[in-house]
Design an enzyme around this catalytic site. Sequence first.
Site, short mmCIF file in Angstrom:
data_model
loop_
_atom_site.label_atom_id
_atom_site.label_comp_id
_atom_site.label_asym_id
_atom_site.label_seq_id
_atom_site.Cartn_x
_atom_site.Cartn_y
_atom_site.Cartn_z
N TYR A 1 -1.83 -41.63 -14.98
CA TYR A 1 -1.19 -40.04 -15.49
C TYR A 1 0.24 -41.53 -13.82
CZ TYR A 1 1.85 -36.09 -14.94
OH TYR A 1 2.90 -35.19 -14.63
N ASP B 1 0.24 -47.11 -8.14
CA ASP B 1 0.33 -46.09 -8.23
C ASP B 1 -0.86 -45.73 -7.15
OD1 ASP B 1 1.00 -43.33 -8.38
OD2 ASP B 1 1.20 -43.17 -10.33
N LYS C 1 2.19 -37.00 -2.46
CA LYS C 1 1.34 -36.25 -2.12
C LYS C 1 0.54 -35.95 -0.66
CE LYS C 1 -0.77 -36.03 -6.37
NZ LYS C 1 -1.20 -34.49 -7.27
N1 PMP Z 1 1.35 -40.82 -10.09
C1 PMP Z 1 -0.08 -40.05 -10.01
C2 PMP Z 1 -1.59 -41.19 -9.83
C3 PMP Z 1 -0.18 -38.87 -9.43
O1 PMP Z 1 -1.41 -38.62 -9.82
C4 PMP Z 1 0.33 -37.79 -9.94
C5 PMP Z 1 0.60 -36.21 -9.35
N2 PMP Z 1 -1.19 -35.93 -9.71
C6 PMP Z 1 1.74 -38.71 -10.18
C7 PMP Z 1 2.29 -40.14 -9.82
C8 PMP Z 1 3.38 -37.56 -10.26
O2 PMP Z 1 3.37 -36.87 -8.86
P1 PMP Z 1 4.29 -35.99 -9.46
O3 PMP Z 1 3.49 -34.55 -9.59
O4 PMP Z 1 5.06 -35.76 -7.63
O5 PMP Z 1 5.25 -35.71 -9.09
#
Ligand code: PMP
Length: 420
Positions: free
Chosen positions: A148, A243, A271
Site C-alpha cells: 500500500y 516507501d 507516521k
Molecule cells: N505507505 C505506506 C507503506 C502506508 O502504510 C501508508 C498508510 N498506512 C501510506 C503510504 C499512506 O499514508 P497516509 O495514510 O498518511 O496517507
Amino acid sequence: MTRGFQDGKSRRAFERSRRAMPGGVNSPVRACARVGRPPLFVKSAKGSRISDVDGNEYIDYVSSWGACILGHACPAVVEAVREAAADGLTFGAPTERETEMAELVRELVPSMELSRMVNSGTEAAMSAVRVARGFTGRDDIVKFDGCYHGHSDGMLVKAGSGALSHAVPDSAGVPADFARHTLVAPYNDAAAVERLFREHPSSIAAIVVEPVAANAGVVLPESGFLESLRELATRYGALLVFDEVITGFRLSLGGAQERFGVVPDLSVFGKIAGGGMPAAIYGGREDVMRRVAPDGPVYQAGTLSGNPLATAAGLATLKILKGDPGIYARLEKKSARLAAGIEAASRGSVKVSQIGSLLGVSFDGDADRRYADWYSNLLQRGVYVAPSRFEAMFVSDAHTEADIDETLAAAREFFVEEGL
Ligand code: PMP
C-alpha cells in the site's frame, strides 16, 4: 472482564456518525466492518493506553497505525507542539524549523540528500512517483501485490490493508488509463520484476516498494530481494523508491534502508516522521530532487506543507529517538517476547512475523472469522489491536513489560476459549 462499549456511548456515537460520514468514519478501516463490531470512539490516549468514550481503557497496539512510537501524548512532543502553536498555527512561508527537520532527516537517513515535507504518506508517495517520472521521462511504475502506498489513483492497484479488507482492490473512480501505468509483481519475486523490465525496457520510471510489506500482514523481504530490486533499477535506468511510511524510524533510526543495507534513490516517510501530526516527507538523491519546482519542472506544492505544529512534533520525536541509543534494542526485545508469546499461546495455529516493533499475526483456517474473534476477545480483555487482519501490531516505547504480560495473558485466555 467485559468492557461496556457495545451498547454504550461508542455505539450511539457510531449511529450518529454514520448519518454524517461515509461509513461513519474518516478512513475506511476505522469502521471495523471486517470484525463486525462498532468502532470504539476514542476520548483520549496516554502512553500505551487508549480510552474510549464509555470510560474503558485498553492497551493500544494500533498506535495510530504506527505513528506513535513513543506512545501517546509523549510529554516532550506535546510540549513542542504547544510551544509552536503559541507562535502561530500556519504561515505559508518558510520557517527555520523546516530546514532543521530536513537536515536531521538527512543526518539519520543519509540517502535523503534533499527532501520535501507534505501532509500525508499518500501525498509523499504520489509526489515521489511524479518526480521519478519527471526525472526519467518514463510513465510506468512497478509496485507489488499487497503493498500500500496511499490512495493516489495509480497506487490503488492491488493495494493492501483497507483495500483488501474491503474487497475493492481496484477502486472505482480510478480511470483504467491511469492504472495501466502501474505494473504489478508478487512481493519477494525479483524474477517477475526482471520479466517486467524485459517486456518494458525503457518505460519503467520506478520500482516502488515497502521494504517490509506491512499492509498485507507483515511480510519480510527474502534475502537478496531488495538487493535485486536495487540492481534491476540501476541496470534499466529506473529509480528505486522505498516507501518507509511504516518502516521509517521504526526498524532503526535509519529505517529499513539502514537495517537491510540497501540504498534507494528516493524514499517516503510518514507516521513517526510527523510525531502524531499530519506530516510526511519524500526525498532522496540531490540530482533527482533538484527536478522539483521551483528548482525544476516537476510541480508539487502544499498550503500546509511543513506546518509549524507538525514539523515541531516530528522534530521532537526524531530528536528523542536520536538521543536514546537503547530505544530500538528495547523495542525489539519487548516485541520479540510478545510475538513468541502469542505464537506459543496459539499452539501453532497462528504465525507471528516480527521485525523491530512491527508484528503481523496471521491465523490459519478460517482466518477472517478467527481474526474477528481475536479482535473482539482482546478488546473485552482490555487490549486494542487493529480491526483488520492485514494491519500490523505496533509496539511503542511506552509499552511496559507489564503491558506485554497482560496482553499475553489475554491472548492465552482467547486461545483457550477458542479451543473449547
Ligand atoms: N505507505 C505506506 C507503506 C502506508 O502504510 C501508508 C498508510 N498506512 C501510506 C503510504 C499512506 O499514508 P497516509 O495514510 O498518511 O496517507
